[in-house]
Enzyme design. Sequence first.
Site, PDB file in Angstrom:
ATOM      1  N   ASP A   1      39.016  22.072 -10.111  1.00  0.00           N
ATOM      2  CA  ASP A   1      38.903  21.291  -8.875  1.00  0.00           C
ATOM      3  C   ASP A   1      39.047  19.796  -9.118  1.00  0.00           C
ATOM      4  O   ASP A   1      39.321  19.032  -8.189  1.00  0.00           O
ATOM      5  CB  ASP A   1      37.550  21.565  -8.201  1.00  0.00           C
TER       6      ASP A   1
ATOM      7  N   HIS B   1      31.284  23.856 -15.430  1.00  0.00           N
ATOM      8  CA  HIS B   1      31.682  25.167 -14.932  1.00  0.00           C
ATOM      9  C   HIS B   1      30.643  26.200 -15.340  1.00  0.00           C
ATOM     10  O   HIS B   1      30.000  26.060 -16.386  1.00  0.00           O
ATOM     11  CB  HIS B   1      33.065  25.564 -15.467  1.00  0.00           C
TER      12      HIS B   1
END
Length: 453
Positions: A390, A331
């Site tokens: 996700d 991320h």
Amino acid sequence: MMELGAELDEKFAGLVKNCMVSGSIDQGLYIKYDVKRGLRDSDGRGVLTGLTEVSDVVAMEEDGAGIRTPIDGKLYFQGYDVEKMINGNKKKRFLFEEATYLLLFGELPGAEELESFIKILGSLRELSGHFVRDVIMKSPPENLMNALQKCIVLLYSYDENPDDVSVPNVLRQSLQLIAKMPMMAVYSYYAYRHFQLNKTLVVRPPKKELSTAENILYMLRKDRQYTELEACVLDIALVLHAEHGGGNNSTFTNHVVTSSGTDTYSAVAASMASLKGPKHGGANLKVMQMFADLKANCADYADEGKLAEYLQKILDREAFDRAGLIYGMGHAVYTNSDPREVMLKKYAYRLAQEKGMEEEFRLYDTVERIAAKLIAQKRHLFKPICANVDFYSGLVYTMLDIPMELFTPIFAIARISGWSAHRLEELVNRGKIIRPAYKYVGVHKDYHEISER
């Protein structure tokens, strides 16, 4: 690719080559001029471009000497810890509407305020038959994000006052979009199934008294039935996707477009265009495709050694899409952990138990663990690599029998709350038009008449 005929195809190929040459910039110039590529500093941190009170994304703590240390990620909506909001929901209420109220108005609602707000959203859920017939059912694209964009842009024509950017009018438009997004997404899926896949066309209207999560499941399922856990997990997924700071690509897009003074529908359509991308909202689709490829090409994915070999091939650009990425891992902000992933993973496990899909969940859990180590080794990183939200969201939607075409639209259904809050914040604070600088690094040339070229 368009077909122009042999001669023009050759000419077009030449134009493509010219375009590639013309657009190529010496990569060393980015270092020379200290260009913040991706609006990020050299250490990967985002360049400060604005201020917000809507939400806070926390991944580091800083001591008095300015030394930053990674910590477990935290996400705050208007100052409230989202994890505590979810874990503190003792009465098992649906939280997405409550989170939306918080994002828009800055404080958690009382019982009467929440009830009133839910009734307002319920009254705005309907779409007129003319809109469904003339917009949604005509030329439905295969990618439902484009279908949603079309719906949002054309809502402009159904608004009696579309260009009024005063706060009261934009709030009205925002509430209508928040309420109508689930219908526009699901109805676009109906249209796609009918016109692209030759399936029976059935349009199920929502129920005003149901939550957003319940209505999505209610409209999608033939028998209109769902379990309490199914609706709860989808509701949590919506809350976790509702907002994630002003710097994420689609929200920053909303700030940029809003700063120009344009209408709400244009600003939201621009955010939709950003969210569609596989580097942003479309990432959960890539995760699902990656796992499908893994199952097809890994000889024995129950064997952790074989699994590690396959994942290493992905990183070495020898497997899946040859991009060298294990999707759902890493991320831009979080290092130790993405709090959204941590929370969604817990609910994914509960749902897997109800659905008898514990083995599938264990595969994801194993890939998450192995991939973190392999990525760190590959990139010679000393800081941890965490899975992002996700990684498990596609699995959750699959267990909920939500079609893959709706994965990214579900993200948009949630994120419209955050976009609306940021658009209103931009308007309230009357910021300047956002215009960062680009340095020209070409050369000035003399003009010549066409006969002399």
